[in-house]
Design a protein around this motif. Structure first.
Motif, PDB file in Angstrom:
ATOM      1  N   LEU A   7       0.159 -11.571  -1.076  1.00  0.00           N
ATOM      2  CA  LEU A   7      -0.063 -10.767  -2.278  1.00  0.00           C
ATOM      3  C   LEU A   7      -0.963  -9.572  -1.954  1.00  0.00           C
ATOM      4  O   LEU A   7      -0.692  -8.445  -2.380  1.00  0.00           O
ATOM      5  CB  LEU A   7      -0.679 -11.627  -3.392  1.00  0.00           C
ATOM      6  N   ILE A  11       0.501  -5.679  -2.589  1.00  0.00           N
ATOM      7  CA  ILE A  11       0.012  -4.795  -3.667  1.00  0.00           C
ATOM      8  C   ILE A  11      -0.828  -3.644  -3.112  1.00  0.00           C
ATOM      9  O   ILE A  11      -1.297  -2.797  -3.865  1.00  0.00           O
ATOM     10  CB  ILE A  11      -0.816  -5.569  -4.718  1.00  0.00           C
ATOM     11  N   ARG A  35       7.098  -6.261  -6.617  1.00  0.00           N
ATOM     12  CA  ARG A  35       7.467  -5.905  -7.984  1.00  0.00           C
ATOM     13  C   ARG A  35       6.270  -6.070  -8.929  1.00  0.00           C
ATOM     14  O   ARG A  35       6.071  -5.297  -9.847  1.00  0.00           O
ATOM     15  CB  ARG A  35       8.634  -6.778  -8.446  1.00  0.00           C
ATOM     16  N   GLU A  36       5.457  -7.110  -8.676  1.00  0.00           N
ATOM     17  CA  GLU A  36       4.278  -7.346  -9.537  1.00  0.00           C
ATOM     18  C   GLU A  36       3.263  -6.198  -9.426  1.00  0.00           C
ATOM     19  O   GLU A  36       2.385  -6.066 -10.276  1.00  0.00           O
ATOM     20  CB  GLU A  36       3.506  -8.616  -9.140  1.00  0.00           C
ATOM     21  N   ARG A  38       3.348  -3.362 -10.120  1.00  0.00           N
ATOM     22  CA  ARG A  38       3.329  -2.510 -11.327  1.00  0.00           C
ATOM     23  C   ARG A  38       2.144  -2.824 -12.229  1.00  0.00           C
ATOM     24  O   ARG A  38       1.688  -1.987 -12.987  1.00  0.00           O
ATOM     25  CB  ARG A  38       4.609  -2.744 -12.148  1.00  0.00           C
ATOM     26  N   ASP A  39       1.705  -4.080 -12.194  1.00  0.00           N
ATOM     27  CA  ASP A  39       0.632  -4.510 -13.109  1.00  0.00           C
ATOM     28  C   ASP A  39      -0.747  -4.473 -12.458  1.00  0.00           C
ATOM     29  O   ASP A  39      -1.725  -4.922 -13.053  1.00  0.00           O
ATOM     30  CB  ASP A  39       0.914  -5.937 -13.594  1.00  0.00           C
ATOM     31  N   LEU A  89      -4.871  -7.727  -8.410  1.00  0.00           N
ATOM     32  CA  LEU A  89      -3.888  -8.374  -9.280  1.00  0.00           C
ATOM     33  C   LEU A  89      -4.168  -9.870  -9.275  1.00  0.00           C
ATOM     34  O   LEU A  89      -4.306 -10.467  -8.203  1.00  0.00           O
ATOM     35  CB  LEU A  89      -2.467  -8.101  -8.752  1.00  0.00           C
TER      36      LEU A  89
END
Length: 214
Positions: A7, A11, A35-36, A38-39, A89
């Protein structure tokens, strides 16, 4: 731990770059490839080259945007700067992504001048205004870019009868008001101008066309 490591890598911000126009300087980056991502939230630090301590940019601390304004932090325009960004994240922080070294004076893009035209029956008067920096004088007006650089105005005329694309250089210098004489009545002329920096041999883009019929 492995998942966290994955992760962290996925990110991590990409392509951390300074963009600067007329000394208005922003840092841009792209999110990580997950894809995560984005947050994710982002954290920006900066420093002058050679300093050991990074400074937090408070307004860009835990933001979702991919842009951070560093105009104020890079106001000593001869100094080289670095910036770096990390993402967070779900409680996991990426490692820092570093920008290239950035020296505002050398690397800012100078924009075109403002141009206004007035005409009489055989001449065009051109008024030129250099682009302004974001930095202010004590009285509050913005300091023109000509205070920081040795800049010349280049003025071009386009005779629309002949060719839309054919620009003829009619003036190069520091005067803010010039007159172009001996033109033909009834003909449509357009004026465009650039800022030119002899020392670095840089030109701005062309200004917007100002057209008039004598």
């Amino acid at each position: 731990v492995l998942e966290n490591q994955d992760l962290q890598d996925s990110i991590k911000p990409q392509k951390v770059e300074f963009h600067s126009l007329n000394l208005n300087t922003t840092l841009h980056w792209q999110p990580g490839w997950a894809r995560e991502a984005r947050d994710a939230l982002y954290f920006v630090q900066y420093k002058v080259y050679g300093q050991s301590m990074w400074q937090n940019k408070e307004e860009c601390w835990g933001i979702s945007s991919h842009v951070c304004d560093l105009t104020h932090e890079t106001s000593d325009i001869q100094e080289p700067y670095y910036s770096r960004v990390r993402a967070a994240l779900a409680g996991v922080y990426s490692s820092w992504s570093l920008s290239c070294r950035f020296t505002p004076w050398r690397e800012t893009v100078i924009g075109p001048p403002m141009v206004t035209v007035a005409h009489s029956n055989k001449s065009i008067t051109v008024k030129l205004q250099a682009p302004r920096s974001p930095y202010k004088r004590k009285r509050g007006s913005k300091i023109p870019m000509t205070n920081y650089y040795d800049l010349l105005y280049q003025v071009f005329i386009i005779n629309n009868l002949l060719d839309e694309q054919h620009r003829v250089l009619v003036y190069e210098g520091k005067e803010k008001v010039i007159e172009i004489q001996d033109l033909r009545p009834g003909v449509s002329y357009c004026i465009v101008a650039k800022m030119y920096m002899p020392m670095l041999d840089h030109s701005s883009a062309y200004s917007r066309r100002q057209c008039t019929v004598l």
